[in-house]
Structures are given as structure tokens and as C-alpha cells.
Design an enzyme around this catalytic site. Structure first.
Site, PDB file in Angstrom:
ATOM      1  N   ILE A  63       2.251   2.931   2.418  1.00 35.76           N
ATOM      2  CA  ILE A  63       3.419   2.803   3.289  1.00 35.76           C
ATOM      3  C   ILE A  63       4.404   1.804   2.700  1.00 35.76           C
ATOM      4  O   ILE A  63       5.620   2.046   2.674  1.00 35.76           O
ATOM      5  CB  ILE A  63       2.999   2.410   4.714  1.00 35.76           C
ATOM      6  CG1 ILE A  63       2.249   3.569   5.384  1.00 35.76           C
ATOM      7  CG2 ILE A  63       4.211   2.010   5.547  1.00 35.76           C
ATOM      8  CD1 ILE A  63       1.648   3.231   6.729  1.00 35.76           C
ATOM      9  N   GLU A  73       1.102  -4.480  23.474  1.00 33.39           N
ATOM     10  CA  GLU A  73       1.799  -3.241  23.832  1.00 33.39           C
ATOM     11  C   GLU A  73       0.920  -2.378  24.743  1.00 33.39           C
ATOM     12  O   GLU A  73      -0.305  -2.421  24.650  1.00 33.39           O
ATOM     13  CB  GLU A  73       2.188  -2.472  22.556  1.00 33.39           C
ATOM     14  CG  GLU A  73       1.025  -2.168  21.626  1.00 33.39           C
ATOM     15  CD  GLU A  73       1.490  -1.632  20.273  1.00 33.39           C
ATOM     16  OE1 GLU A  73       0.983  -0.550  19.911  1.00 33.39           O
ATOM     17  OE2 GLU A  73       2.322  -2.264  19.597  1.00 33.39           O
ATOM     18  N   GLY A  97       0.846  -1.183   0.000  1.00 35.94           N
ATOM     19  CA  GLY A  97       0.000   0.000   0.000  1.00 35.94           C
ATOM     20  C   GLY A  97       0.882   1.233   0.000  1.00 35.94           C
ATOM     21  O   GLY A  97       2.080   1.170  -0.314  1.00 35.94           O
ATOM     22  N   ARG A 107       1.183  -4.032  12.595  1.00 35.37           N
ATOM     23  CA  ARG A 107       0.508  -4.324  13.863  1.00 35.37           C
ATOM     24  C   ARG A 107       1.094  -5.610  14.435  1.00 35.37           C
ATOM     25  O   ARG A 107       1.428  -6.542  13.692  1.00 35.37           O
ATOM     26  CB  ARG A 107      -1.009  -4.480  13.679  1.00 35.37           C
ATOM     27  CG  ARG A 107      -1.748  -3.172  13.423  1.00 35.37           C
ATOM     28  CD  ARG A 107      -1.723  -2.253  14.633  1.00 35.37           C
ATOM     29  NE  ARG A 107      -2.507  -1.041  14.461  1.00 35.37           N
ATOM     30  CZ  ARG A 107      -2.055   0.093  13.948  1.00 35.37           C
ATOM     31  NH1 ARG A 107      -0.796   0.162  13.531  1.00 35.37           N
ATOM     32  NH2 ARG A 107      -2.840   1.146  13.843  1.00 35.37           N
ATOM     33  N   HIS A 151       6.074   1.789  19.284  1.00 34.55           N
ATOM     34  CA  HIS A 151       4.991   2.133  18.354  1.00 34.55           C
ATOM     35  C   HIS A 151       5.038   3.622  18.014  1.00 34.55           C
ATOM     36  O   HIS A 151       4.086   4.370  18.249  1.00 34.55           O
ATOM     37  CB  HIS A 151       3.632   1.753  18.942  1.00 34.55           C
ATOM     38  CG  HIS A 151       2.567   1.592  17.896  1.00 34.55           C
ATOM     39  ND1 HIS A 151       1.474   0.778  18.054  1.00 34.55           N
ATOM     40  CD2 HIS A 151       2.416   2.147  16.655  1.00 34.55           C
ATOM     41  CE1 HIS A 151       0.698   0.844  16.979  1.00 34.55           C
ATOM     42  NE2 HIS A 151       1.264   1.668  16.108  1.00 34.55           N
TER      43      HIS A 151
END
Length: 312
Positions: A154, A260, A152, A231, A278
Site C-alpha cells: 500500500i 471507530e 509495503g 489504523r 474507514h
């Protein structure tokens, strides 16, 4: 009187300071007894502010009879019950922004850091171990293959950066992308086999949960590296720990985790792992943009004007 707002989680400090100047702010995360605070303010709170990742549970929405608007710092992805909000006539807003370049920057940083052993080298120097010998060599990037799971926006940003480091790019996803010259592997195992560094950049869905499992890590191999900026649940964390412990892969760069901010002690103890909390989209520029949009939505709502970025 200033409208009363319940802020559920910490947000960008300058934005919180602006909220406190313009509204009566109740900070849930600082309360010794959050449930008691909710009981005290439930009859007067007209707005809730939360993050896109934390959202708000349905029970809390139902507890606030005068709630008019939920302002999200970020974009909620399944963390706000939009149907319930509509039934309650509660407006939900978000702060759409472009995090592509920042997340891709971090991904490339993790690739370089883990392959060139940068954080390990930092600890090596600080501990005075250089006086006793040399750090074992890392792996160069030029001529290596960067495999990307999810091409995508990113993923494409990561690909461009990898190319600048003279890496060959391959990718895997549900389908071949139009107008893309990178080699496409319809089978993830094939991509892992061809990759020196495998980067997870796909969305988290029921279909991608545990997608990178023990078999994929074994195929990646003892000289391969894993980087995850998507993720945590996309990677089988226990399988990853086992592969790292047994040296069946060379190392990992991780910005996301299953539970997390709690991370397994085994990961924290491993020298060949680079850890980040993150922070893919955690830049001042993104935070400032989100803060401006959050405030604009709240100001518009309480002024009776149309909202800049509503979700409902």
C-alpha cells in the site's frame, strides 16, 4: 432443511441477500436482545458469518455446540481465536483479496482533499459564504515531499500516486527496502521534519501503537499535513487533536480512528480535517469479490467439498 447461519454484523447487501436465499439466516445486529437470540438459536446454528475486523469472541464460539464453520467477510487479524476453533474442529475461512490499489487511491484522495481544502471548499460554497469573500488558499502538491510510514504494497502504491502529482517521496520503516530508490529515513522524526505531508501506511502492532506522537507532530510543523489510512491507534489521537487545535500542524485526512465508529467531537468540528468512515477497501469491486468467496466457502462446506480459502 436449510443450514442455519448466525450473521453477526452487517455485510455487503447483495451477499446477505444470497445468504438469505440459500440458508436460514439469523441477523444478530438487528436483534432487540442479541443474547436472547443466541440462546434461542444456539442449538441449531451450524455456521457463523462475520467480518474480518469484527471477528467473533471465544465466548460465542463456545456457546454454539453445533458450529462447524466461521465464514469471514474479509481477513481476520487477531479477531478470531484460531486455536480455539481448531480445538472445536470449527473451520475458519477468509476472503483474501487485493485492496492495495483501492486503499492507495483513498490515501491520495485524502492528501489532495486536505492540502487543497476540497471538503472545506465544498462546505464554503454550500453555505453561501463565497458571496462574502474568497476561501483562503490551500497548499499545492507539486514540489512538496510526501513522507510515508511503511513502504509495503500500500505504501508503494501511495508513493507512485504521489510521484504522479510531482511530489518527492521519502519513507520510514524498520529497514531499508531493497530495489527502492526513494530516500529512506531510519528515524521517524527525521522523516517528519522533511515531510510536507506525512502518510501513515504501516501495520498496527504493539510496536507501532502511538508511533505518531506529539513530538512527531511538532516536528511535522505548522505547514505539515497528516494522513492516516492504516489504523487509528498508530496515531496518538489526543496529541493529534491538540496539534490541530493549536495550529501546530496544518491539517489531517483520516480514514481510521481509535474508537471507530465513534470519533471525538473535536475532530468533527475542525474545518481543516477531512474525515472518512474507514472506507479504504470499501469499493463495489472488493465487496463483490469478498461476497463471492464467502459464498463459495459456505457452499463447499455444506456440500462436503474442499474449501477454496480456509484459514484452519
Amino acid at each position: 432443511m436449510k443450514p442455519e447461519i448466525l450473521v453477526l454484523v452487517p455485510i455487503y447487501a447483495p451477499t446477505l441477500a444470497e445468504l438469505e436465499r440459500e440458508f436460514t439466516v439469523h441477523k444478530l445486529w438487528t436483534a432487540r436482545d442479541p443474547n436472547a437470540l443466541v440462546k434461542v438459536v444456539s442449538g441449531s446454528v451450524r455456521a457463523v458469518v462475520t467480518s474480518g475486523s469484527s471477528g467473533i469472541d471465544a465466548g460465542l464460539i463456545e456457546t454454539l455446540p453445533k458450529l462447524e464453520i466461521i465464514g469471514c467477510f474479509g481477513t481476520p487479524r487477531g479477531t478470531v481465536d484460531l486455536a480455539l476453533a481448531r480445538r472445536r474442529a470449527v473451520v475458519v475461512t477468509n476472503t483474501p483479496d487485493s485492496i492495495t490499489e483501492d486503499v492507495a487511491d483513498l490515501a491520495m484522495g485524502l492528501i489532495v482533499a486536505v492540502m487543497r481544502r476540497i471538503t472545506e471548499a465544498d462546505r464554503f460554497v454550500r453555505a453561501g459564504r463565497w458571496l462574502s469573500g474568497l476561501l483562503p488558499p490551500g497548499s499545492g502538491l507539486g514540489g512538496k515531499t510526501c513522507g510515508i510510514i511503511g513502504l509495503g504494497p500500500i505504501g508503494k502504491g501511495i508513493a507512485k500516486r504521489a510521484e504522479a502529482f510531482r511530489m518527492t517521496v521519502r519513507y520510514h520503516g524498520p529497514r531499508r527496502k531493497d530495489g527502492v530508490d526513494y530516500a529512506f529515513d531510519p528515524d521517524l522524526e527525521s522523516l517528519a521534519r522533511e515531510s510536507d505531508c506525512l502518510v501513515v501506511a504501516c501495520p498496527s502492532t504493539p510496536q507501532t501503537r502511538g508511533l505518531v506522537n506529539a513530538r512527531i507532530l511538532d516536528v511535522l510543523g505548522a505547514d505539515g499535513y497528516l494522513v492516516n489510512i492504516a489504523r487509528g491507534p498508530i496515531v496518538d489521537e489526543q496529541a493529534l487533536i491538540a496539534a490541530l487545535r493549536d495550529r501546530r500542524i496544518a491539517g489531517a485526512g483520516l480514514d481510521v480512528f481509535w474508537d471507530e465508529p465513534r470519533i471525538p467531537a473535536e475532530l468533527a468540528a475542525m474545518e481543516q480535517v477531512v474525515l472518512a468512515p474507514h472506507i479504504g477497501s470499501t469499493t463495489r469491486e472488493v465487496r463483490e469479490e469478498r461476497g463471492r468467496k464467502l459464498l463459495a466457502n459456505l457452499r463447499a462446506h455444506f456440500a462436503g467439498k474442499s474449501l477454496p480459502t480456509p484459514l484452519t
